[in-house]
Design an enzyme around this catalytic site. Structure first.
Site, PDB file in Angstrom:
ATOM      1  CD  GLN A   1      -3.343  -4.419   6.561  1.00  0.00           C
ATOM      2  OE1 GLN A   1      -3.297  -3.467   5.745  1.00  0.00           O
ATOM      3  NE2 GLN A   1      -3.948  -5.554   6.011  1.00  0.00           N
TER       4      GLN A   1
ATOM      5  CG  ASP B   1      -9.927  -0.324   4.688  1.00  0.00           C
ATOM      6  OD1 ASP B   1      -9.503  -0.291   3.596  1.00  0.00           O
ATOM      7  OD2 ASP B   1      -9.150  -0.628   5.615  1.00  0.00           O
TER       8      ASP B   1
ATOM      9  CE  LYS C   1      -3.932  -2.577   1.974  1.00  0.00           C
ATOM     10  NZ  LYS C   1      -4.345  -2.950   3.349  1.00  0.00           N
TER      11      LYS C   1
END
Ligand code: NDP
Length: 295
Positions: free
Chosen positions: A97, A120, A53
């Protein structure tokens, strides 16, 4: 006849060219978009995902910063970090994460992210917004799948879509997005009796189980579109999806490979959401500046 391969690598690289332009405009007219990533613990797969990422951010011109925490970090430290990032004007997207260490309440951590920085799309408000048809940020993996289906002109309206898996990050939002586009959606889980009786009647199958080679060619109808979200590592170290690719590709109409399918799209949609968050922040700042000058 062999299926058409839906190349995530191809679509992602095309989209990334467009994203670079949006980053350039933001950077020249306002500021560089910024993404913060919180990584807690030492899960090796998570470290690889976070590195990828950060690398992709660099390629697109997005500023990124990774906050590493040891596996025994108390939850309140992570929450404090999120509060700081919520207030930081140079950070437009915040990503935690997953998975988190077991002593940390994932729901509390995700709910602490400012909704407008939840790139997200996992915050309960953003989940609710998606469910009611007013999504602010769409979860990246199913969003990427929708882009793939659109790119290859695969019709959804009136089609029967079967989503195998009901996780909050893939299966459920995937089903909602397909439903939004007029598909008739079935969701299957580990509790489903006779999985094949559902997948055989599907025009579109999305596999998101983490069970290597679960979907075999006898479980699909000829010409079906098969999207493989799964990422599994076999004993010999090889990566594979949830679909038994060599057999299914001979019967399907369209199929995604693993690797090179959904994976690159997930990261690309994360970049898209981060840029969108920065664009929203820019628009808000401009309105506030205009209001300020009128006072
Ligand atoms: P989860 O483990 O959270 O969910 C798996 C789901 O699959 C569960 O709902 C489970 O059902 C269901 N399931 C398990 N076995 C079966 C079975 N035999 N038949 C039907 N359903 C089954 O996984 P995620 O959703 O997080 O991820 C799924 C896969 O996708 C993983 O391989 C993951 O690595 C991959 N992934 C890939 C991404 C990408 O970018 N390509 C991004 C995110 C994930 P139940 O709820 O009943 O237990």
């Amino acid at each position: 006849m062999s299926a058409t391969i839906i190349s995530g690598n191809f679509i992602a690289s095309k989209l990334r060219e467009e994203l670079k332009q949006r980053v350039r405009i933001l950077s020249e007219t306002w500021m560089q978009p910024g993404l913060a990533v919180i990584l807690a613990g030492d899960n090796p797969a998570s470290s690889v995902y976070v590195r990828n990422k950060a690398r992709t951010c660099g390629e697109l011109g997005i500023h990124s910063k990774v906050f590493n925490f040891s596996a025994d970090t108390p939850q309140k430290i992570i929450l404090r970090q999120i509060q700081d990032l919520n207030a930081n004007p140079e950070i437009h997207g915040i990503l935690v994460q997953l998975p988190l260490p077991s002593h940390i309440q994932m729901n509390e951590v995700i709910a602490a992210i400012a909704i407008e920085k939840d790139v997200d799309g996992f915050h309960p408000c953003n989940v609710g917004a998606l469910a009611t048809g007013h999504a602010l940020f769409r979860p990246c993996t199913p969003f990427g799948v929708m882009k793939m289906l659109a790119e290859y002109g695969i019709p959804l309206q009136g089609q029967h879509a079967v989503v195998v898996g009901r996780s909050n990050i893939v299966g459920k939002p995937m089903a909602l997005m397909l439903l939004e586009q007029g598909a008739t959606v079935t969701i299957c889980t580990s509790q489903t009796r006779e999985l094949a009786s559902h997948t055989r009647s599907a025009d579109i199958i999305v596999m998101a189980t983490g069970k290597a080679n679960l979907l075999t060619s006898d479980m699909i109808r000829t010409g079906a579109t098969v999207i493989d979200v799964g990422i599994n590592r076999l004993a010999d170290g090889q990566l594979c999806g949830d679909v038994e690719f060599s057999g299914v590709k001979e019967k399907a109409g369209y199929i995604t490979p693993v690797p090179g399918g959904v994976g690159p799209m997930t990261i690309t949609m994360l970049m898209n959401n981060t840029i969108e968050a920065a664009e929203h922040a820019k628009a808000k700042a401009q309105i506030e500046a205009r209001c300020g000058s009128m006072q």
